[in-house]
Scaffold this active site. Structure first.
Site, short mmCIF file in Angstrom:
data_model
loop_
_atom_site.label_atom_id
_atom_site.label_comp_id
_atom_site.label_asym_id
_atom_site.label_seq_id
_atom_site.Cartn_x
_atom_site.Cartn_y
_atom_site.Cartn_z
N GLU A 239 0.82 -1.22 0.00
CA GLU A 239 0.00 0.00 0.00
C GLU A 239 0.86 1.28 0.00
O GLU A 239 0.45 2.30 -0.53
CB GLU A 239 -0.87 -0.06 1.25
CG GLU A 239 -2.31 0.35 1.21
CD GLU A 239 -2.96 0.73 -0.11
OE1 GLU A 239 -3.32 1.92 -0.24
OE2 GLU A 239 -3.14 -0.13 -0.97
N HIS B 161 3.72 1.75 -1.57
CA HIS B 161 4.04 2.00 -2.99
C HIS B 161 2.79 2.50 -3.72
O HIS B 161 2.86 3.43 -4.54
CB HIS B 161 4.49 0.71 -3.69
CG HIS B 161 5.75 0.10 -3.15
ND1 HIS B 161 5.75 -1.10 -2.47
CD2 HIS B 161 7.04 0.51 -3.18
CE1 HIS B 161 6.99 -1.41 -2.13
NE2 HIS B 161 7.80 -0.46 -2.54
N ARG C 38 10.31 -5.77 2.98
CA ARG C 38 11.07 -6.71 3.82
C ARG C 38 10.25 -7.25 4.99
O ARG C 38 10.65 -8.25 5.61
CB ARG C 38 12.35 -6.05 4.34
CG ARG C 38 13.40 -5.85 3.24
CD ARG C 38 14.72 -5.38 3.82
NE ARG C 38 15.80 -5.41 2.85
CZ ARG C 38 16.18 -4.36 2.09
NH1 ARG C 38 15.56 -3.21 2.21
NH2 ARG C 38 17.17 -4.47 1.24
P1 AMP Z 1 11.40 0.18 -2.48
O1 AMP Z 1 10.64 -0.71 -3.40
O2 AMP Z 1 11.51 -0.33 -1.09
O3 AMP Z 1 12.71 0.64 -3.07
O4 AMP Z 1 10.52 1.49 -2.35
C1 AMP Z 1 10.11 2.21 -3.46
C2 AMP Z 1 9.54 3.53 -3.01
O5 AMP Z 1 8.42 3.31 -2.15
C3 AMP Z 1 10.55 4.36 -2.21
O6 AMP Z 1 10.44 5.71 -2.58
C4 AMP Z 1 10.11 4.14 -0.80
O7 AMP Z 1 10.45 5.20 0.08
C5 AMP Z 1 8.61 4.04 -0.96
N1 AMP Z 1 8.02 3.35 0.20
C6 AMP Z 1 8.44 2.18 0.74
N2 AMP Z 1 7.71 1.91 1.84
C7 AMP Z 1 6.83 2.93 2.00
C8 AMP Z 1 5.82 3.23 2.95
N3 AMP Z 1 5.57 2.43 3.98
N4 AMP Z 1 5.10 4.37 2.79
C9 AMP Z 1 5.34 5.20 1.75
N5 AMP Z 1 6.29 4.97 0.82
C10 AMP Z 1 7.03 3.85 0.93
#
Ligand code: AMP
Length: 298
Positions: free
Chosen positions: A37, A39, A189
């Site tokens: 959610e 993302h 994760r």
């Molecule tokens: P990642 O796939 O972990 O590299 O995250 C992709 C994007 O989603 C990054 O900009 C993260 O900061 C954002 N993101 C990850 N977790 C969250 C969250 N709980 N709330 C808002 N954005 C998130």
């Protein structure tokens, strides 16, 4: 327009520049997949504010250290594409590593200082990998606006610095962290946590909230602000803290004994084998409080 899934840079190049030359705005959300959610909230923001929404799903090898979880990183492509469809994404870019970094690639982007503290200290080379892949993805997807989550606040600050220093023609926007109902910040994760580990992890939001609470009660003494959080975390033997630190915004400098000006408290640590991070922004009401966040992270 229904979701287009592209795997090659050429497919994107056949598509996006034409749309951009027609004056269409492009909102871009880079991710490593295993979408949740959090993302989806970035995708929805991009959908609201742009004509075309591009999502990338790419587990970027250059941001993982030698002993990190690159091969184990969760991959849930079919579900991700469903989430993309429901958020109204137009294009999902799902490249192979060779497509993003062709054979012979030797160029990297280094953002000094911001990249060597907090997560940068514990993950040497991480932000060099992040900045390089984001620069490369910006080159491919030519976004008008790019959306990042504040859960990775240091990442937002590093990327904003890169865009400003290199004069890239894109606006970096940040969105608030989404949490699960138990308070844990959503993260791909989290899928690795056992139910016991999940319970242990809940000390992270509790401890960070205790810092915010003290801050809003008027405490400005640095050590006093984090004392209770440190004690709470130390009680959890399954939690291996890497850091719990208050740093200034937007340059991530150490703060003195008293907090003056905008700052944030940052946490990283392991629960079992899973590395978790989170943070809380500390901006006093006299500086505009939470509604002033955007003006302090740029
Ligand atoms: P990642 O796939 O972990 O590299 O995250 C992709 C994007 O989603 C990054 O900009 C993260 O900061 C954002 N993101 C990850 N977790 C969250 C969250 N709980 N709330 C808002 N954005 C998130």
């Amino acid at each position: 327009m229904s979701l287009l899934v592209f795997q090659s840079v050429q497919e994107i190049k056949n598509h996006l520049p034409g749309l951009k030359s027609l004056g269409k705005t492009i909102g871009f959300v880079p991710t490593m997949g295993a979408l949740h959610e959090g993302h989806a909230s970035l995708l929805r923001a991009a959908r609201r504010e742009n004509d075309i929404v591009v999502l990338s799903i790419f587990v970027n090898p250059t941001q993982f250290g030698a002993n990190e979880d690159l091969t184990k990183y969760p991959r849930t492509l079919e579900k991700d594409l469903e989430i993309a469809r429901s958020a109204g994404v137009d294009i999902a870019f799902v490249p192979t590593p060779e497509e993003v970094f062709p054979k012979g690639w030797r160029s990297y982007i280094e953002i000094e200082e911001l990249s060597s503290v907090l997560c940068g200290k514990f993950r040497p080379g991480h932000f060099r990998g992040v900045a390089t892949v984001v620069y490369r993805l910006f080159q491919i997807t030519i976004p008008t606006r790019a959306y990042f989550g504040r859960k990775d606040l240091q990442q937002v600050l590093v990327l904003k610095r890169m865009v400003q220093d290199l004069g890239l023609p894109v606006t970096v926007l940040s969105c608030k962290t989404l949490t699960d109902p138990d308070g844990l910040a959503m993260s791909s994760r989290n899928l690795f946590l056992s139910s016991e580990e999940r319970k242990t992890s809940l000390v992270i939001p509790r401890a960070l909230d205790s810092v915010v609470e003290k801050f809003h009660l008027g405490v400005v003494d640095h050590l006093d602000l984090i004392a209770k959080a440190k004690v709470e975390m130390a009680k959890e033997s399954e939690l291996k803290m890497q850091y719990l630190e208050i740093r200034s915004l937007p340059n991530l400098e150490k703060v003195g004994s008293k907090l003056v000006g905008p700052a944030a408290v940052f946490f990283a640590g392991f629960v079992g084998n899973t590395r978790l991070i989170d943070n809380r922004i500390l901006i006093s009401d006299s500086l505009g409080g939470d509604s002033a966040i955007d003006s302090f992270i740029f």
